[in-house]
Structures are given as structure tokens and as C-alpha cells.
Design an enzyme around this catalytic site. Structure first.
Site, mmCIF file in Angstrom:
data_model
loop_
_atom_site.group_PDB
_atom_site.id
_atom_site.type_symbol
_atom_site.label_atom_id
_atom_site.label_comp_id
_atom_site.label_asym_id
_atom_site.label_seq_id
_atom_site.Cartn_x
_atom_site.Cartn_y
_atom_site.Cartn_z
ATOM 1 N N HIS A 86 0.844 -1.207 0.000
ATOM 2 C CA HIS A 86 0.000 0.000 0.000
ATOM 3 C C HIS A 86 0.878 1.256 0.000
ATOM 4 C CE1 HIS A 86 -3.113 -2.564 2.336
ATOM 5 N NE2 HIS A 86 -3.639 -2.360 1.147
ATOM 6 N N LYS A 134 -15.190 -8.916 5.139
ATOM 7 C CA LYS A 134 -13.824 -9.232 5.549
ATOM 8 C C LYS A 134 -13.788 -9.108 7.049
ATOM 9 C CE LYS A 134 -10.797 -7.532 1.889
ATOM 10 N NZ LYS A 134 -9.855 -6.455 1.586
ATOM 11 N N ARG A 160 -1.985 -5.933 -8.173
ATOM 12 C CA ARG A 160 -0.880 -6.846 -7.876
ATOM 13 C C ARG A 160 -0.741 -7.910 -8.933
ATOM 14 N NH1 ARG A 160 -3.213 -7.551 -1.991
ATOM 15 N NH2 ARG A 160 -5.005 -7.059 -3.282
ATOM 16 N N SER A 212 -2.893 -7.485 3.113
ATOM 17 C CA SER A 212 -3.163 -7.315 4.551
ATOM 18 C C SER A 212 -3.604 -8.631 5.170
ATOM 19 C CB SER A 212 -4.255 -6.268 4.774
ATOM 20 O OG SER A 212 -3.867 -5.025 4.272
HETATM 21 P P1 ADP Z 1 -9.780 -3.605 -0.445
HETATM 22 O O1 ADP Z 1 -10.332 -4.021 0.868
HETATM 23 O O2 ADP Z 1 -10.637 -2.620 -1.192
HETATM 24 O O3 ADP Z 1 -9.261 -4.733 -1.309
HETATM 25 P P2 ADP Z 1 -7.141 -3.105 0.457
HETATM 26 O O4 ADP Z 1 -6.856 -2.341 1.695
HETATM 27 O O5 ADP Z 1 -6.912 -4.553 0.509
HETATM 28 O O6 ADP Z 1 -8.561 -2.717 -0.051
HETATM 29 O O7 ADP Z 1 -6.282 -2.498 -0.724
HETATM 30 C C1 ADP Z 1 -6.519 -1.223 -1.245
HETATM 31 C C2 ADP Z 1 -5.901 -1.148 -2.624
HETATM 32 O O8 ADP Z 1 -4.524 -1.409 -2.527
HETATM 33 C C3 ADP Z 1 -6.454 -2.138 -3.635
HETATM 34 O O9 ADP Z 1 -6.458 -1.500 -4.891
HETATM 35 C C4 ADP Z 1 -5.458 -3.247 -3.622
HETATM 36 O O10 ADP Z 1 -5.414 -3.912 -4.881
HETATM 37 C C5 ADP Z 1 -4.183 -2.459 -3.395
HETATM 38 N N1 ADP Z 1 -3.127 -3.253 -2.781
HETATM 39 C C6 ADP Z 1 -3.182 -4.005 -1.674
HETATM 40 N N2 ADP Z 1 -2.005 -4.600 -1.407
HETATM 41 C C7 ADP Z 1 -1.178 -4.215 -2.417
HETATM 42 C C8 ADP Z 1 0.163 -4.522 -2.763
HETATM 43 N N3 ADP Z 1 0.907 -5.363 -2.032
HETATM 44 N N4 ADP Z 1 0.665 -3.961 -3.858
HETATM 45 C C9 ADP Z 1 -0.087 -3.140 -4.608
HETATM 46 N N5 ADP Z 1 -1.364 -2.829 -4.382
HETATM 47 C C10 ADP Z 1 -1.908 -3.351 -3.284
#
Ligand code: ADP
Length: 167
Positions: free
Chosen positions: A22, A48, A97, A135
């Protein structure tokens, strides 16, 4: 939206907790916008299980981005496009990703476009080292006693240890 030539983008997500993936996306986003609002969604669009409260997630975001005055960390409730309008942002940033992220992200981008035709979604690719980091995996590995120091910042690592050893 450009307010006086100032482009504000919004990076929405769960951030439960923020990972280095992130963080990488947020810092990359600053190359294409002037300021970035990292926004924790209070109402999850998909079910989630949460580990950190929304307030704790925002506090961790603030700690991780304390060195970057162009990033602000907030939470929001309701539709992303409504919150974006209030924030003066008409660009959303999302991270991709792998192909597995694509279908959901693409649908969401098009739905947001339907809800507000001036709204654009920009997809950024993380550094390859972070492309497998999520996460949920970080929470799992940490809860099983694994080392997660490479995937999250020290503040998050500390918070995870405290949370998982708590009552
Ligand atoms: P959501 O609950 O909407 O999936 P997240 O908190 O998991 O939100 O992630 C927010 C954004 O960050 C999403 O676009 C997700 O694809 C991106 N994201 C999460 N982890 C990574 C990572 N390791 N690398 C790049 N983008 C990421």
C-alpha cells in the site's frame, strides 16, 4: 479535479493494516498527483473480518506517512464518489498486484464511472517485491508467529504484535 491547478487523488481501501505494498502505491501516486487522501472505508463492500478498528487503521496510516505532508489519512462512510466530491478529488488510485485483482477492480472502476462520469480510476503496479503482499496474509502470518517485518513498516509490526498478544 484540479483545484487551482492542484490535483487531489484518493486512495481508498481497507488498510487492515497498511502494508509496504500500500505504502509503495501511495508514494508512487504522488508522482502523478499533488496530494493524496488515503481513505479507510468504514463500510466494507465485501465481507472481511477486521483486526484493527477504523480509528487504529487511520492512526497507523498517519504514523507511516508522517514524513509526507502531501498525504492525509482519513476514514469515510458511504459511496466513494460522494466522499471524493467532498474532498475535491476526481481521481481514485488503486493498486494492481496480479491478474486476479483485475476483474473486481475493473468492475468497480466502471461502476464508479457510472455513478460520477467525471471520476477516473488510475491503476498502479507495485514494486515486484510487494506483489504478493496483502493485509490478510500479513494478519495470518503474524497470528501464526511468522516474521512480517519485511512486509509492513515498524509501526505496523509493533501494532500487530501488541494486538495479537493482547487479551
Ligand atoms: P480492499 O479491501 O478494497 O481490497 P485493500 O486495503 O486490501 O482494499 O487495498 C486497497 C488497494 O490497494 C487495492 O487496490 C489493492 O489492490 C491495493 N493493494 C493491496 N495490497 C497491495 C500490494 N501489495 N501492492 C499493490 N497494491 C496493493
Amino acid at each position: 479535479m484540479s483545484r487551482n491547478g492542484h490535483t487531489i487523488a484518493i486512495y481508498p481501501g481497507s488498510f487492515d493494516p497498511i502494508t509496504r505494498g500500500h505504502e509503495d502505491i501511495a508514494r508512487r501516486a504522488l508522482r502523478i498527483c499533488d496530494s493524496l487522501v488515503v481513505a479507510v472505508a468504514r463500510t466494507a463492500t465485501h465481507v472481511k473480518s477486521g483486526l484493527f478498528s477504523v480509528e487504529e487503521r487511520v492512526a497507523l496510516l498517519e504514523e507511516v506517512f508522517a514524513d509526507e505532508p502531501r498525504i492525509s489519512s482519513v476514514s469515510f462512510e458511504g459511496l466513494l464518489v460522494d466522499f471524493a466530491k467532498e474532498s475535491g478529488a476526481n481521481v481514485a488510485v488503486r493498486g494492481l498486484r496480479a491478474v486476479s485483482d483485475f476483474e473486481y477492480e475493473f468492475q468497480m472502476a466502471q461502476m464508479n464511472q457510472e455513478l460520477w462520469s467525471d471520476f477516473e480510476t488510475v491503476f498502479l503496479a507495485p514494486e515486484v517485491d510487494y506483489s504478493f503482499v496483502s493485509s490478510s496474509l500479513v494478519r495470518q502470518v503474524a497470528s501464526l508467529g511468522g516474521e512480517i517485518g519485511r512486509f509492513v513498516s515498524p509501526a505496523v509490526s509493533r501494532a500487530l504484535r501488541e494486538k495479537l498478544s493482547g487479551p
